[in-house]
Structure formats: structure tokens, C-alpha cells
Enzyme design. Structure first.
Site, PDB file in Angstrom:
ATOM      1  N   ASP A  33     -30.080  -9.939  -2.783  1.00 51.51           N
ATOM      2  CA  ASP A  33     -28.973  -9.508  -2.558  1.00 51.51           C
ATOM      3  C   ASP A  33     -28.042  -9.410  -4.001  1.00 51.51           C
ATOM      4  OD1 ASP A  33     -28.134 -12.084  -3.165  1.00 51.51           O
ATOM      5  OD2 ASP A  33     -27.805 -12.512  -0.971  1.00 51.51           O
ATOM      6  N   ASP A  66     -24.268  -9.556  -5.949  1.00 54.30           N
ATOM      7  CA  ASP A  66     -23.209  -9.889  -6.104  1.00 54.30           C
ATOM      8  C   ASP A  66     -22.329  -9.277  -7.309  1.00 54.30           C
ATOM      9  OD1 ASP A  66     -23.186 -11.474  -3.808  1.00 54.30           O
ATOM     10  OD2 ASP A  66     -23.862 -13.561  -4.997  1.00 54.30           O
ATOM     11  N   ASP A  90     -23.035 -22.732 -10.968  1.00 52.97           N
ATOM     12  CA  ASP A  90     -23.711 -24.098 -10.829  1.00 52.97           C
ATOM     13  C   ASP A  90     -24.677 -24.243 -12.186  1.00 52.97           C
ATOM     14  OD1 ASP A  90     -25.043 -22.072  -9.687  1.00 52.97           O
ATOM     15  OD2 ASP A  90     -25.567 -23.133  -8.082  1.00 52.97           O
TER      16      ASP A  90
HETATM   17  P1  ATP Z   1     -30.263 -16.851  -3.732  1.00 51.22           P
HETATM   18  O1  ATP Z   1     -31.267 -15.822  -4.310  1.00 51.22           O
HETATM   19  O2  ATP Z   1     -30.905 -17.908  -2.933  1.00 51.22           O
HETATM   20  O3  ATP Z   1     -29.289 -16.109  -2.993  1.00 51.22           O
HETATM   21  P2  ATP Z   1     -28.266 -17.401  -5.582  1.00 51.22           P
HETATM   22  O4  ATP Z   1     -28.141 -18.094  -6.748  1.00 51.22           O
HETATM   23  O5  ATP Z   1     -27.764 -15.887  -5.514  1.00 51.22           O
HETATM   24  O6  ATP Z   1     -29.733 -17.705  -4.790  1.00 51.22           O
HETATM   25  P3  ATP Z   1     -26.137 -17.632  -3.717  1.00 51.22           P
HETATM   26  O7  ATP Z   1     -25.840 -18.711  -2.738  1.00 51.22           O
HETATM   27  O8  ATP Z   1     -26.303 -16.441  -2.960  1.00 51.22           O
HETATM   28  O9  ATP Z   1     -27.262 -18.126  -4.579  1.00 51.22           O
HETATM   29  O10 ATP Z   1     -24.772 -17.755  -4.619  1.00 51.22           O
HETATM   30  C1  ATP Z   1     -24.459 -16.376  -5.444  1.00 51.22           C
HETATM   31  C2  ATP Z   1     -24.083 -17.290  -6.918  1.00 51.22           C
HETATM   32  O11 ATP Z   1     -22.856 -18.021  -6.733  1.00 51.22           O
HETATM   33  C3  ATP Z   1     -25.010 -18.096  -7.561  1.00 51.22           C
HETATM   34  O12 ATP Z   1     -25.959 -17.326  -8.385  1.00 51.22           O
HETATM   35  C4  ATP Z   1     -23.816 -19.073  -8.534  1.00 51.22           C
HETATM   36  O13 ATP Z   1     -23.552 -18.156  -9.583  1.00 51.22           O
HETATM   37  C5  ATP Z   1     -22.763 -19.096  -7.596  1.00 51.22           C
HETATM   38  N1  ATP Z   1     -23.125 -20.397  -6.641  1.00 51.22           N
HETATM   39  C6  ATP Z   1     -23.432 -20.466  -5.491  1.00 51.22           C
HETATM   40  N2  ATP Z   1     -23.308 -21.641  -5.027  1.00 51.22           N
HETATM   41  C7  ATP Z   1     -22.606 -22.327  -6.083  1.00 51.22           C
HETATM   42  C8  ATP Z   1     -22.013 -23.799  -6.025  1.00 51.22           C
HETATM   43  N3  ATP Z   1     -22.367 -24.732  -5.096  1.00 51.22           N
HETATM   44  N4  ATP Z   1     -21.280 -24.153  -7.379  1.00 51.22           N
HETATM   45  C9  ATP Z   1     -21.259 -23.038  -8.100  1.00 51.22           C
HETATM   46  N5  ATP Z   1     -21.620 -22.015  -8.229  1.00 51.22           N
HETATM   47  C10 ATP Z   1     -22.267 -21.598  -6.879  1.00 51.22           C
HETATM   48 MG    MG Z   2     -27.631 -14.462  -3.789  1.00 47.96          MG
END
Ligand code: ATP
Ligand code: MG
Length: 412
Positions: free
Chosen positions: A54, A56, A125
């Protein structure tokens, strides 16, 4: 602080590979005078050459301003965390306003303090998740050292690891998620912090924990992830009974089922249902209990006993930890476990029931039997036999004018 900027000559993200709707959203926001970038997981995935799940977007536009630009295509969601969802058919692009966070505080209390692009990445994170991508000139913008860490395959927290894990313990699960998914090394400071902080996980919301775990079951790296969760001590705090099993002699049985599910999930676009994936975690325990309670004593259980056994395994291993475990998964999981007994009974006499084949849930049990047969070739004849029955039942109902069964190998 000045960010490091990486140009097309530095990276090999192919602009043609980007999601056109995400690029369109950034373009519209810019045309309206705002700053906007792709951020987080999608930028990371593009740099490691994986297809992002996805996209963002982070922007200087406030939620109401985003709504004004995209109007009916845009839905503002969340009370604590105000976000805009921009719809393109079934696809949703998530747009969030740049936020500031107090990175040293113990707990995040207020999430809607608007900030600068730099503040926005500093509250994220891991460094690999803190990069921006500007599709208007194809640059990667790096305030946190994420570029370097992606290239040296290092997982490093943004800010001091212990503080960051205490502030939001789910980040420890996310650390192991990225380690299992990408095979990156964990920076020593984060390894130390994980050792020290893992008991903090009990302070996190169980809904968030469960969602990360269920997502990891779907990830194609679940076997490695559950091994890391066990080794880190995190799993024991969340699922004591499952962890005891994973530390015992039969642990391999679970890891083998997970590895087969991973193979299927990596190959197919649509992932296996969460109930089937949860069955990989629980089935070997269910089978052991079956042996222990009945077969060892030469008792042939009634099906009622099997139903009771499956629900007590689910209760002990999942519900005791997550009382709000989704009802739908719970129900299907019970069906999958108990139906395995009908499909592959110890007596060798398969319990064929026309009604069973016609039930909508049968497909879930059959898919799980396929995973078992991938892990244990002695079960292949059973799987083929049931698959055949299922196809024939489908054909009969087709003749009677009902919809035929979709094949379990064809995802819906
Ligand atoms: P995935 O590919 O599994 O979706 P992702 O890194 O995109 O991994 P998401 O849960 O979609 O994870 O979160 C999007 C973004 O938001 C992350 O890349 C990170 O920058 C931020 N993020 C998510 N969870 C946290 C957290 N617990 N603390 C700080 N930042 C976070
Ligand atoms: Mg994501």
C-alpha cells in the site's frame, strides 16, 4: 537539519513502477500549493525492490484541506489519528498530515500536533521506514539515515531504542517483522533494548498486537517470524501455551505447516484465510491431545468429543490471551481442526458426509488438509480423495442448478 537528497542517478526506482493513483494524489496536493511525499513502507519496499502493498502519503495539507481537494473521493477517518482515505475503486491511498511527536516522552498522548516533514519522520519507528519519496523529481529525502541502513541491511530505531520501545512496545514486534521479512540485521542497541524491554509488550493494546501477528501470518515469512518471537521472549508473554509447544520436541510440526503456508502465500496474490493460518499454529497441539486423550488408550472418540477438544485447544491457546479474538476466525478454526479428524481419522475410515461437502466452510478444511499434505506426503492420497469428492459434489449441485464449488486451488 538538512536532509540528504538522493537523485535518480543514485537509486534505481523505476518511475513506471510507481502506483499511478498515489502519484496522482501527490500531484493534486502539490497543485493546490501543499508539500506532499510518499512515505514509509512503500518507499522502503521500492528501494529493496519489493512491490509495495500500500502507499502512504504525508502532506502539509490539513485533513479538511485534503477533503476539499478530493471531495467525495475522500473520507476522513479516525478520531485520535485524523487521516484521509482517498478512494480509487477498491484501492485506498492513505494521506496523513505531517505530525510532530514528543519523541522522548513515555507515552504518546496527543497525535494531532501538526509538524514539519522532519518532525513527521522523527516520530516513525525504524530508519528504513523514515524515508520520503518525491515523485515530482524522483528524489529520496532522508532525515534519519534510512538510505544508508537499507543499503547495509540494518534495522535501527529512530531515536534511542529503549525509549522508543517503552513508548510503544508494538515496535518490538515490528522489529522482528522486518527482520523476518527482509533478513536484515538488528543494530546492537536495538538488540539490547529488546532484551531489556520485552516485558513491556503486555502494556500494549491487544487489538494492535493481534493485528500485527495476523498480518505476519499472511506475510510469507511467518515461520521465521514465530521463531524470532519465541527466541525473543515476546511470544511467551502473549501465548504461554503455544510457546511451551514451540519450545518442545514437536515444534518442527508447527514450523513446517507455517513454512508450507508461507510458500502458498508468496506464490498467490490472495493470501490464505486467517483461520487456516491460525490452524497451522494450533493443529499439532490438537493432534497431540487427540493421541494423548483417546488413541493412546485405544478409545475411538465420538465427534462430540472432537468438537469439545478443538474448542478447548482454541480456548487455552488463543482465547485465554486474546479474549476478543475475532469470532469468525474462531468459528472457522474450530471447524477446520475438528474436520481434519473426519478427513484423516486414525482408524483410516474417512467420515464422508454429503452435508459436510456442501457446507461453505468445507473449502477451508480442505485447504488446510492441502497444507498438511505438503508437509507430510503420506497425506497426499487423503487430500486427493477429498478433493475428488469435493469436485464431484460440486458437479452434482451444478446439475441440480446450484452454483458449483470453486476449486480450493482457485482463490476467490
Ligand atoms: P507493511 O509493509 O507491513 O505495511 P509498514 O512499514 O508500511 O509495513 P504500516 O503499519 O503500514 O507498516 O505503517 C506505515 C508507516 O507508519 C511505517 O512505515 C512507519 O513509518 C510508521 N509506523 C507504523 N507503525 C509505527 C509505530 N508503532 N511507531 C512509529 N511509526 C510507525
Ligand atoms: Mg504499510
Amino acid at each position: 537539519m538538512q536532509p540528504k537528497i538522493y537523485h535518480t542517478t543514485d537509486h534505481d526506482i523505476d518511475p513506471a513502477f510507481l502506483d499511478i493513483d498515489a502519484v496522482h494524489v501527490v500531484k493534486r496536493l502539490r497543485e493546490a500549493g501543499f508539500t506532499a511525499y510518499l512515505v514509509g513502507g512503500s518507499v522502503r519496499d521500492l528501494l529493496v525492490k519489493k512491490t509495495p502493498k500500500d502507499y502512504d502519503i504525508s502532506t502539509s495539507a490539513h485533513p479538511e484541506q485534503i477533503k476539499k481537494i478530493f471531495q467525495r473521493q475522500c473520507l476522513l477517518i479516525g478520531r485520535r489519528f485524523r487521516l484521509a482515505h482517498i478512494r480509487f475503486g477498491h484501492k485506498i491511498i492513505e494521506v496523513a498530515t505531517f505530525r510532530a511527536g514528543d519523541n522522548d516522552s513515555d507515552l504518546i498522548v496527543q497525535d494531532n500536533i501538526w509538524g514539519t516533514p522532519e518532525e513527521d519522520v522523527l516520530r516513525r519507528d525504524f530508519t528504513i521506514n523514515g524515508l520520503f519519496y518525491d515523485p515530482s523529481n524522483h528524489t529520496v529525502i532522508d532525515y534519519v539515515g534510512g538510505w544508508e541502513d537499507i543499503h547495509t541491511q540494518t534495522l535501527r530505531t529512530i531515536g534511542e531504542a529503549t525509549t522508543r520501545f517503552k513508548q510503544d512496545p508494538v515496535r518490538m514486534i515490528r522489529l522482528l517483522k522486518f527482520q523476518s521479512r527482509f533478513g536484515f540485521n538488528i543494530d546492537p542497541a536495538a538488540t539490547q533494548a529488546l532484551k531489556k524491554c520485552h516485558p513491556e509488550i503486555l502494556k500494549s493494546s491487544s487489538a494492535r498486537i493481534l493485528e500485527e501477528l495476523l498480518r505476519m501470518l499472511e506475510s510469507g515469512a511467518s515461520a521465521t517470524f514465530f521463531r524470532l518471537m519465541t527466541e525473543s521472549g515476546l511470544l511467551e508473554l502473549l501465548f504461554p501455551a503455544l510457546t511451551a509447544f514451540l519450545k518442545g520436541n514437536d515444534a518442527q510440526k508447527v514450523y513446517q505447516l507455517l513454512a508450507m503456508a508461507d510458500q502458498i502465500n508468496l506464490k498467490n496474490k490472495k493470501t490464505l484465510d486467517r483461520s487456516i493460518l491460525a490452524a497451522c499454529l494450533l493443529y499439532p497441539t490438537f493432534e497431540n491431545e487427540l493421541d494423548h486423550k483417546f488413541h493412546k488408550h485405544n478409545i475411538n472418540p465420538h465427534f462430540g468429543d472432537i468438537l469439545l477438544l478443538s474448542s478447548s485447544v482454541i480456548k487455552e491457546m488463543l482465547m485465554s490471551s486474546f479474549a476478543h479474538f475475532p469470532k469468525r476466525i474462531n468459528m472457522l478454526l474450530g471447524f477446520i481442526l475438528s474436520t481434519q479428524y473426519r478427513m484423516t481419522p486414525k482408524s483410516g475410515k474417512r467420515h464422508q458426509r454429503p452435508k459436510l461437502l456442501q457446507s461453505h466452510e468445507f473449502e477451508f478444511a480442505l485447504r488446510f488438509l492441502k497444507i498438511r499434505a505438503m508437509a507430510d506426503e503420506l497425506l497426499i492420497p487423503d487430500y486427493n480423495w477429498w478433493m475428488n469428492c469435493y469436485r464431484q459434489a460440486g458437479r452434482q449441485s451444478e446439475r441440480r442448478g446450484h452454483h458449483p464449488h470453486p476449486s480450493p486451488d482457485h482463490h476467490r
